[in-house]
Design an enzyme around this catalytic site. Structure first.
Site, PDB file in Angstrom:
ATOM      1  N   ASN A   1       0.833  -1.209   0.000  1.00 32.24           N
ATOM      2  CA  ASN A   1       0.000   0.000   0.000  1.00 32.24           C
ATOM      3  C   ASN A   1       0.865   1.257   0.000  1.00 32.24           C
ATOM      4  OD1 ASN A   1      -2.465  -1.399   0.131  1.00 32.24           O
ATOM      5  ND2 ASN A   1      -2.266  -1.644   2.343  1.00 32.24           N
TER       6      ASN A   1
ATOM      7  N   CYS B   1      -5.545  -7.500  -2.906  1.00 31.51           N
ATOM      8  CA  CYS B   1      -6.004  -7.030  -1.603  1.00 31.51           C
ATOM      9  C   CYS B   1      -7.078  -7.973  -1.077  1.00 31.51           C
ATOM     10  CB  CYS B   1      -6.573  -5.612  -1.714  1.00 31.51           C
ATOM     11  SG  CYS B   1      -7.187  -4.934  -0.163  1.00 31.51           S
ATOM     12  N   HIS B   2      -7.040  -8.237   0.241  1.00 30.99           N
ATOM     13  CA  HIS B   2      -7.985  -9.192   0.823  1.00 30.99           C
ATOM     14  C   HIS B   2      -9.197  -8.523   1.472  1.00 30.99           C
ATOM     15  CE1 HIS B   2      -5.358  -8.975   4.735  1.00 30.99           C
ATOM     16  NE2 HIS B   2      -6.039  -7.873   4.525  1.00 30.99           N
TER      17      HIS B   2
ATOM     18  N   HIS C   1      -9.475  -0.223  -1.316  1.00 32.11           N
ATOM     19  CA  HIS C   1      -9.902   0.212   0.014  1.00 32.11           C
ATOM     20  C   HIS C   1     -11.111   1.139  -0.004  1.00 32.11           C
ATOM     21  CE1 HIS C   1      -5.653  -0.799   1.737  1.00 32.11           C
ATOM     22  NE2 HIS C   1      -6.444  -1.865   1.662  1.00 32.11           N
TER      23      HIS C   1
END
Length: 445
Positions: A136, A158-159, A195
């Site tokens: 990130n 990304c999880h 995000h």
């Protein structure tokens, strides 16, 4: 300390891949330690044991690689502490501080040159390698790889979307009266940027689960709903746990639920929306001193594993990376949410900006799935961030330091400050990042 060990465990659990893993780190002893830990994981393998070695240089690690995985910390946690502490003096509280807002902005200034250097090395030593970025701020840094090596075959992994899929599996299991489903049984259509992601379709075994999710969110709109991470201690839960109240509120406001965790989602909106009162919204502002303590604990556990005092556990993580790699190496196609340049997969967001949607991984590469369009005015909010991220990347890559303050000032977290306050905060953060920003760029800032 994090993703490397997760990948080692997943490779040990997997039965499809025969992996030769070269580890490179600027801290050479750290790479050697991880190679020894990797060998201990390999000894527990259910399939062909992976082979681990520490490379002495980045070119040595990359030469002829099929797959490259990038997981770095841009600077140190002590630098991240300044990203958090200086804005806090101006009334800006950050729950994470690694993607957007003042913390994410300066982290990007440190990290873009690093990812560009890695991207150029991939161009020179493994130009056709399939490259996964785990670092990130993911949108900006995945873009940096493409800026440095336009022909790169890269994606950002990304999880965060796993969170809403776990919630839906929990809803389905409660209805069934049995732990029948996991997040892997839940399919979602993902739209947004990293995000700041949303889903407008949810299915499980062909059933439309959006009505059940809406009812679930409405029932918990005031009290919230939390699900503990397996094995997490109380302090981790305090700083990383959420009650999903931000995601539920975004569903109320925009008609579709947020898919990332609340700590990330909140940072994309003005301070007054959620960050001004995190207790009301059921999340914490994670202090960097906790991350430093947690790092020390992980270092101690890693040493115990390296010397054999602790045995690796054979279990599959929630991460999708090994499934993605297996599909790219010719296994069964696999669908996953990923970060890629926008080539029309999300209508209404800037062309070429790094966006997050589903994609199909297969032997021919990574193929984005057409995701559709976010509802207005949500699309405008996401587009604003995507444009800023693209402009930030261009400014750093072209050395246009004079453009950076205006971009910094335009972030929703910063806009409420008086111009003099915003300028003072920017200058202090620039000074605190001394030595980690290229001199030519810093002089023009």
């Amino acid at each position: 300390m994090n993703w490397a060990h997760t990948l080692m465990a997943d490779l040990a659990y997997d039965t499809r891949l025969a992996a030769d893993v070269r580890l490179y780190d600027l801290d050479a002893p750290a790479a050697t330690r991880n190679a020894e830990i990797g060998a201990r994981h390999a000894a527990t393998s259910r399939g062909v044991p992976a082979r681990y070695s520490a490379a002495a240089s980045l070119p040595e690690a990359l030469e002829g690689a099929d797959v490259v995985v990038i997981s770095i910390l841009p600077g140190a946690f002590e630098d991240m502490a300044k990203d958090i502490d200086i804005p806090a003096e101006y009334g800006i509280g950050q729950s994470v501080g690694d993607s957007v807002g003042p913390g994410g902005f300066f982290r990007a200034l440190r990290a873009i040159p690093m990812l560009a250097e890695i991207g150029r090395a991939i161009r020179d030593h493994a130009p056709r390698a399939l490259t996964c970025n785990l670092t990130n701020p993911m949108s900006v840094l995945t873009g940096a790889l493409y800026a440095a090596h336009p022909e790169i075959r890269a994606w950002g992994e990304c999880h965060e979307v796993t969170k809403i899929r776990k919630q839906v599996a929990w809803i389905a299991n409660r209805e069934a009266g049995d732990d029948r489903y996991s997040h892997r049984d839940v399919a979602v259509n993902v739209l947004g940027i990293n995000h700041f992601t949303f889903v407008d379709r949810i299915t499980l075994e062909g059933r439309d689960m959006m009505p059940a999710y809406r009812a679930f969110a409405e029932a918990h709109a005031e009290s919230g709903w939390s699900q503990s991470e397996p094995g997490a201690d109380a302090e981790h839960e305090r700083y990383f746990g959420t009650r999903n109240l931000v995601a539920f509120d975004l569903l109320r406001r925009f008609g579709i639920p947020g898919a990332a965790g609340d700590r990330h989602l909140a940072e994309f909106l003005p301070m007054a929306d959620y960050l001004a009162d995190p207790d009301r919204w059921g999340f914490s502002l994670t202090p960097v001193d906790y991350r430093i303590r947690d790092r020390a604990a992980k270092q101690a556990r890693a040493e115990e594993m390296r010397v054999g005092d602790v045995a690796p556990k054979i279990r599959r993580s929630d991460e999708a990376l090994v499934d993605q790699i297996a599909a790219l190496m010719g296994g069964a196609p696999f669908v996953s949410n990923v970060n890629l340049p926008n080539r029309g997969q999300i209508a209404g967001l800037p062309e070429g900006a790094i966006v997050e949607s589903n994609a199909v991984f297969h032997g021919g590469g990574i193929e984005p799935v057409l995701a559709g369009r976010l509802p207005e005015p949500l699309s405008a909010l996401v587009s604003d961030h995507a444009q800023r991220q693209s402009a930030l990347l261009r400014a750093v890559m072209t050395g246009r330091g004079e453009a950076l303050y205006d971009l910094f000032r335009s972030d929703p977290q910063v806009r409420a400050l008086q111009p003099g306050q915003a300028r003072a905060m920017f200058d202090r953060m620039r000074a605190a990042t001394e030595g980690l920003i290229p001199e030519a760029l810093k002089e023009a800032m």
